[in-house]
Write a protein that holds these residues in place. Structure first.
Motif, PDB file in Angstrom:
ATOM      1  N   ARG A  86       0.562  -0.989   0.486  1.00  0.00           N
ATOM      2  CA  ARG A  86       0.002   0.105  -0.062  1.00  0.00           C
ATOM      3  C   ARG A  86       0.775   0.992  -0.155  1.00  0.00           C
ATOM      4  NH1 ARG A  86      -2.707  -3.775   2.773  1.00  0.00           N
ATOM      5  NH2 ARG A  86      -4.653  -4.002   2.428  1.00  0.00           N
ATOM      6  N   ASN A  87       2.385   0.981   0.770  1.00  0.00           N
ATOM      7  CA  ASN A  87       2.803   2.426   0.800  1.00  0.00           C
ATOM      8  C   ASN A  87       4.469   1.791  -0.197  1.00  0.00           C
ATOM      9  OD1 ASN A  87       4.580   4.729   0.861  1.00  0.00           O
ATOM     10  ND2 ASN A  87       4.465   4.340   3.487  1.00  0.00           N
ATOM     11  N   PHE A  88       4.641   2.362  -1.260  1.00  0.00           N
ATOM     12  CA  PHE A  88       5.354   1.742  -2.435  1.00  0.00           C
ATOM     13  C   PHE A  88       6.621   2.355  -2.550  1.00  0.00           C
ATOM     14  CE2 PHE A  88       7.780   1.439  -6.666  1.00  0.00           C
ATOM     15  CZ  PHE A  88       7.014  -0.063  -6.693  1.00  0.00           C
ATOM     16  N   GLU A  89       6.687   3.649  -2.212  1.00  0.00           N
ATOM     17  CA  GLU A  89       7.396   4.941  -1.302  1.00  0.00           C
ATOM     18  C   GLU A  89       8.765   3.582  -0.374  1.00  0.00           C
ATOM     19  OE1 GLU A  89       8.627   9.288  -1.459  1.00  0.00           O
ATOM     20  OE2 GLU A  89       6.705   7.820  -1.150  1.00  0.00           O
ATOM     21  N   MET A  90       7.812   4.072   0.078  1.00  0.00           N
ATOM     22  CA  MET A  90       8.662   3.060   1.568  1.00  0.00           C
ATOM     23  C   MET A  90       9.379   1.548   1.470  1.00  0.00           C
ATOM     24  SD  MET A  90       7.385   2.184   5.317  1.00  0.00           S
ATOM     25  CE  MET A  90       7.005   2.969   6.259  1.00  0.00           C
ATOM     26  N   PHE A  91       8.307   0.903   0.609  1.00  0.00           N
ATOM     27  CA  PHE A  91       9.246  -0.559  -0.017  1.00  0.00           C
ATOM     28  C   PHE A  91      10.960  -0.105  -1.112  1.00  0.00           C
ATOM     29  CE2 PHE A  91       9.722  -4.118  -2.228  1.00  0.00           C
ATOM     30  CZ  PHE A  91       9.458  -5.173  -1.642  1.00  0.00           C
ATOM     31  N   PHE A  92      10.214   0.883  -2.061  1.00  0.00           N
ATOM     32  CA  PHE A  92      11.026   0.949  -2.399  1.00  0.00           C
ATOM     33  C   PHE A  92      12.611   1.238  -1.818  1.00  0.00           C
ATOM     34  CE2 PHE A  92      13.603   3.363  -5.699  1.00  0.00           C
ATOM     35  CZ  PHE A  92      14.162   2.700  -6.861  1.00  0.00           C
ATOM     36  N   TYR A  93      11.965   2.110  -1.133  1.00  0.00           N
ATOM     37  CA  TYR A  93      13.510   2.486  -0.573  1.00  0.00           C
ATOM     38  C   TYR A  93      14.339   1.623   0.640  1.00  0.00           C
ATOM     39  CZ  TYR A  93      12.556   7.856  -1.344  1.00  0.00           C
ATOM     40  OH  TYR A  93      11.729   8.695  -2.146  1.00  0.00           O
ATOM     41  N   ALA A  94      13.388   0.573   1.099  1.00  0.00           N
ATOM     42  CA  ALA A  94      13.342  -0.615   2.401  1.00  0.00           C
ATOM     43  C   ALA A  94      14.860  -1.769   1.440  1.00  0.00           C
ATOM     44  CB  ALA A  94      12.547  -1.525   2.949  1.00  0.00           C
ATOM     45  N   PHE A  95      14.028  -1.822  -0.090  1.00  0.00           N
ATOM     46  CA  PHE A  95      13.907  -2.594  -1.165  1.00  0.00           C
ATOM     47  C   PHE A  95      15.656  -1.851  -1.413  1.00  0.00           C
ATOM     48  CE2 PHE A  95      14.659  -4.131  -5.326  1.00  0.00           C
ATOM     49  CZ  PHE A  95      14.316  -5.238  -5.087  1.00  0.00           C
TER      50      PHE A  95
ATOM     51  N   LEU B 251      17.607   0.127   0.231  1.00  0.00           N
ATOM     52  CA  LEU B 251      19.438   0.042   1.171  1.00  0.00           C
ATOM     53  C   LEU B 251      19.071  -1.339   1.405  1.00  0.00           C
ATOM     54  CD1 LEU B 251      17.955   3.211   2.790  1.00  0.00           C
ATOM     55  CD2 LEU B 251      19.806   2.942   2.417  1.00  0.00           C
ATOM     56  N   GLY B 252      17.839  -1.991   1.411  1.00  0.00           N
ATOM     57  CA  GLY B 252      18.301  -4.013   1.641  1.00  0.00           C
ATOM     58  C   GLY B 252      18.880  -4.600   1.109  1.00  0.00           C
ATOM     59  N   ASN B 253      19.049  -4.647  -0.191  1.00  0.00           N
ATOM     60  CA  ASN B 253      19.691  -4.763  -1.221  1.00  0.00           C
ATOM     61  C   ASN B 253      21.368  -4.177  -1.371  1.00  0.00           C
ATOM     62  OD1 ASN B 253      18.249  -6.128  -1.878  1.00  0.00           O
ATOM     63  ND2 ASN B 253      18.032  -4.865  -4.434  1.00  0.00           N
ATOM     64  N   ILE B 254      21.605  -3.105  -1.115  1.00  0.00           N
ATOM     65  CA  ILE B 254      23.240  -2.127  -0.778  1.00  0.00           C
ATOM     66  C   ILE B 254      23.610  -3.611   1.200  1.00  0.00           C
ATOM     67  CG2 ILE B 254      24.591  -0.887   0.126  1.00  0.00           C
ATOM     68  CD1 ILE B 254      22.447   1.001  -1.392  1.00  0.00           C
TER      69      ILE B 254
ATOM     70  N   SER C 285      11.526   5.917  10.715  1.00  0.00           N
ATOM     71  CA  SER C 285      12.352   6.908  10.597  1.00  0.00           C
ATOM     72  C   SER C 285      13.162   5.633  11.207  1.00  0.00           C
ATOM     73  CB  SER C 285      12.374   7.762  11.532  1.00  0.00           C
ATOM     74  OG  SER C 285      11.799   8.230  12.355  1.00  0.00           O
ATOM     75  N   ALA C 286      13.342   5.097  12.612  1.00  0.00           N
ATOM     76  CA  ALA C 286      14.142   5.077  13.020  1.00  0.00           C
ATOM     77  C   ALA C 286      14.820   3.893  12.682  1.00  0.00           C
ATOM     78  CB  ALA C 286      13.628   4.067  14.698  1.00  0.00           C
ATOM     79  N   GLU C 287      13.750   2.592  11.967  1.00  0.00           N
ATOM     80  CA  GLU C 287      14.364   1.761  10.917  1.00  0.00           C
ATOM     81  C   GLU C 287      14.862   2.032   9.927  1.00  0.00           C
ATOM     82  OE1 GLU C 287      11.215   1.654  12.836  1.00  0.00           O
ATOM     83  OE2 GLU C 287      10.563  -0.229  14.005  1.00  0.00           O
ATOM     84  N   PHE C 288      14.535   2.779   8.874  1.00  0.00           N
ATOM     85  CA  PHE C 288      15.218   3.699   7.949  1.00  0.00           C
ATOM     86  C   PHE C 288      17.037   3.817   8.292  1.00  0.00           C
ATOM     87  CE2 PHE C 288      11.482   3.890   5.827  1.00  0.00           C
ATOM     88  CZ  PHE C 288      11.988   3.244   4.692  1.00  0.00           C
ATOM     89  N   LEU C 289      17.102   4.325  10.128  1.00  0.00           N
ATOM     90  CA  LEU C 289      18.576   5.345  10.302  1.00  0.00           C
ATOM     91  C   LEU C 289      19.191   3.925  10.451  1.00  0.00           C
ATOM     92  CD1 LEU C 289      17.403   7.907  12.646  1.00  0.00           C
ATOM     93  CD2 LEU C 289      19.244   8.156  10.674  1.00  0.00           C
TER      94      LEU C 289
END
Lengths: 221, 243
Positions: free
Chosen positions: A125-134, A136-139, A194-198
Motif C-alpha cells: 500500500r505504501n510503494f515508496e517506503m517499500f522501494f527505499y527499504a528494498f 537499502l536492503g539490497n546494498i 524513521s528509526a528503522e530507516f536509520l
C-alpha cells in the motif's frame, strides 16, 4: 583506482554473461522456492504479514546460493594470485561488491515481481517506503555477503558454511526489512518508520567501511 | 595454600551472593536489610536478576575479549593470542547457553511460555548463533595460521552487528524486558516513556547484592578463562614437540 574497480567488475560480468551459470541457477532456485511456498499455502487464507516475512526468506536464501560465487570461483580456478598481482585489494573488493550489487538487484527485482504477481494477498500500500527499504536492503545484503564470501572462499566446506556465517551478520538487516515490509503492506507513513530507516542506513555504511578495512588481511595469504 | 586467599574469598563472596540473593523475604514495606520490596507481577521471581544478568553480561564480555585477542593476533601474529581468543569464545558460549536457559525457564513461569521473541531474547539467540558460526568456521579451516586469522576477522565482522541487537533494537521494538517499549494496558497504544534499561528504582540492598554478584561472577569468569587458556597453551606446545 576506479578504472581498476570497473575492470574487475567487467571481468566478472563478461565471464558471467558467457556461461550464465549463476544467473540460470539462481532463477531456477527462485522459481522453485516460490512454488514451494505456493504449494504449501495452497488455497488457504494466510495473514498479510506472513507474506512480508516470506519474501525476505526467499531473498535471503537466493542471496546465499548465488553471492558466494564471485570469490569461490576465483579460488576454484586458482586465479587469486594473478588477481592480486593486477590490482590493489581494495579495488578487488569494490569490483566484486559492484558485481554482487548488480546481481542481487537483478535477482531481487525478479523475485519481487514474481512474488507480487503470484500472491494475490501480498498488496503493497505504501510503494515508496517499500522501494527505499528494498534499495537499502539490497546494498546491505550485498556488502555483508561479499565480505563473508571472501572469508568462506579460504575454508573447506564452502557451500554449507556460507549461510551459517552470514545469517547472524545479516539478521539485524533482515529483521528491519521485514518490519518495513509489514509497514508498507499496512500502509504506514514513512515518517513513522524513521528509526528503522536509520538502522538500515547505518548498517550499510558500517558494513561497507568494515569490509574495506579488513579485506586486505583476508586477501594477503 | 599461599596465594590462594583470593580463591577462598571468591568462594565466600559467591556463597554470600547466593544466600543474600535468595533468602530475603519479599515484603510490601521493607523494614530491615534482609527484606526486599514487593514488585507487582514479579514477587519472588524478581530474584532472578542476581543470577541471570551476570550470565548475559559475561556473554558479551567474553565476546569482546575474544575479539580483542583476535585483533591482537592480527597485529602481532602470536599464536598464544589466538589461544586466548578461543578460550574466551568457548567460555562465552557456555555463559550464553546459561543465560538462554535461565531466562527461558524463568519466562515460562512469569510470562507463560519458554520463548516470546522479545528483542532481548532475539539478541541472546543471535549471540548463540554467532558463537556457533565462529566455531563452525574454525573447524572448517585446517591451516593453523588461516584459522586464527579468518576467525579473528569473522569475530570483528560479527561484532559490528551486536550493537544493533544489544543497544538499538531492544529500545525501538516492543518487548517484555525492562527497557523495551511497552504496550499500555489501558489504551492499547505504545506507552510514551520507555523505561531505562537498568532500573535504578531497585532498592539499595538489592542494588548492593546485584553489583556484588556482577563483580563476583566476573572474577570467576577471569579465573576460568585463565585456566582454560593455560591448558590450551600446554596442549599447543606438546603437539609442537611431537610433530
Amino acid at each position: 583506482m576506479l578504472k581498476k574497480v570497473l575492470y574487475i567488475f567487467y571481468k566478472d560480468f563478461s565471464s558471467e554473461l558467457r556461461t550464465r551459470y549463476a544467473i540460470n541457477a539462481l532463477i531456477m532456485f527462485v522459481i522453485v522456492a516460490i512454488s514451494v511456498i505456493l504449494f504449501s499455502i495452497g488455497s488457504e487464507k494466510a495473514p498479510e504479514n506472513i507474506f512480508a516475512g516470506m519474501l525476505w526468506v526467499v531473498i535471503f536464501f537466493s542471496a546465499m546460493s548465488g553471492l558466494s560465487r564471485t570469490f569461490v570461483s576465483e579460488e576454484e580456478r586458482g586465479t587469486t594470485l594473478i588477481l592480486s598481482l593486477i590490482a590493489h585489494p581494495t579495488s578487488i573488493l569494490l569490483g566484486k561488491l559492484l558485481f554482487n550489487l548488480v546481481l542481487i538487484f537483478f535477482i531481487n527485482t525478479i523475485i519481487t515481481i514474481l512474488y507480487y504477481t503470484l500472491f494475490n494477498d501480498f498488496v503493497i500500500r505504501n510503494f515508496e517506503m517499500f522501494f527505499y527499504a528494498f534499495v537499502l536492503g539490497n546494498i546491505g545484503i550485498a556488502a555483508s555477503s561479499t565480505i563473508i564470501a571472501a572469508i568462506i572462499s579460504k575454508a573447506n566446506a564452502k557451500g554449507t558454511l556460507y549461510p551459517v556465517l552470514s545469517f547472524p551478520v545479516l539478521l539485524p538487516l533482515i529483521l528491519m526489512l521485514i518490519e518495513l515490509t509489514k509497514f508498507s503492506v499496512e500502509g504506514v507513513q514513512i515518517s513513522e518508520a524513521s528509526a528503522e530507516f536509520l538502522v538500515l542506513i547505518s548498517y550499510d555504511v558500517i558494513m561497507i567501511t568494515a569490509s574495506i578495512m579488513v579485506f586486505d588481511i583476508i586477501w594477503r595469504d | 595454600m599461599k596465594n590462594n586467599w583470593w580463591k577462598f574469598s571468591l568462594f565466600l563472596l559467591i556463597a554470600l551472593v547466593m544466600i543474600a540473593g535468595i533468602s530475603p523475604r519479599i515484603i510490601d514495606v521493607p523494614s530491615s536489610i534482609w527484606e526486599f520490596p514487593l514488585i507487582p507481577g514479579l514477587e519472588d521471581k524478581a530474584k532472578i536478576i542476581f543470577f541471570h544478568v551476570p550470565t548475559a553480561w559475561l556473554t558479551v564480555l567474553a565476546y569482546l575479549m575474544a575479539m580483542f585477542y583476535g585483533i591482537r593476533f592480527l597485529r602481532k601474529k602470536d599464536y598464544y593470542d589466538d589461544i586466548k581468543s578461543v578460550s574466551a569464545a568457548a567460555l562465552g558460549l557456555v555463559f550464553c547457553l546459561l543465560a538462554t536457559i535461565t531466562g527461558s525457564v524463568w519466562a515460562k513461569f512469569n510470562w507463560g511460555s519458554f520463548w516470546h521473541w522479545d528483542p532481548r531474547e532475539t539478541s541472546i539467540f543471535i549471540l548463540l548463533l554467532i558463537y556457533g558460526a565462529y566455531f563452525a568456521l574454525r573447524s572448517a579451516l585446517d591451516n593453523e595460521e588461516k584459522r586464527a586469522r579468518l576467525s579473528a576477522i569473522y569475530s570483528i565482522i560479527a561484532f559490528l552487528t551486536t550493537p544493533f541487537f544489544i543497544f538499538i533494537m531492544p529500545r525501538i521494538m516492543i518487548g517484555l524486558h525492562p527497557g523495551s517499549l511497552e504496550i499500555d494496558a489501558a489504551s492499547g497504544q505504545i506507552a510514551a516513556s520507555a523505561n531505562p534499561v537498568i532500573e535504578f528504582k531497585m532498592a539499595p540492598n538489592m542494588r548492593v547484592v546485584f553489583f556484588t554478584s556482577l563483580f563476583a561472577f566476573t572474577i570467576l569468569f577471569f579465573w576460568m578463562w585463565n585456566l582454560a587458556h593455560r591448558i590450551l597453551k600446554l596442549e599447543f606446545n606438546s603437539q609442537k614437540e611431537i610433530s
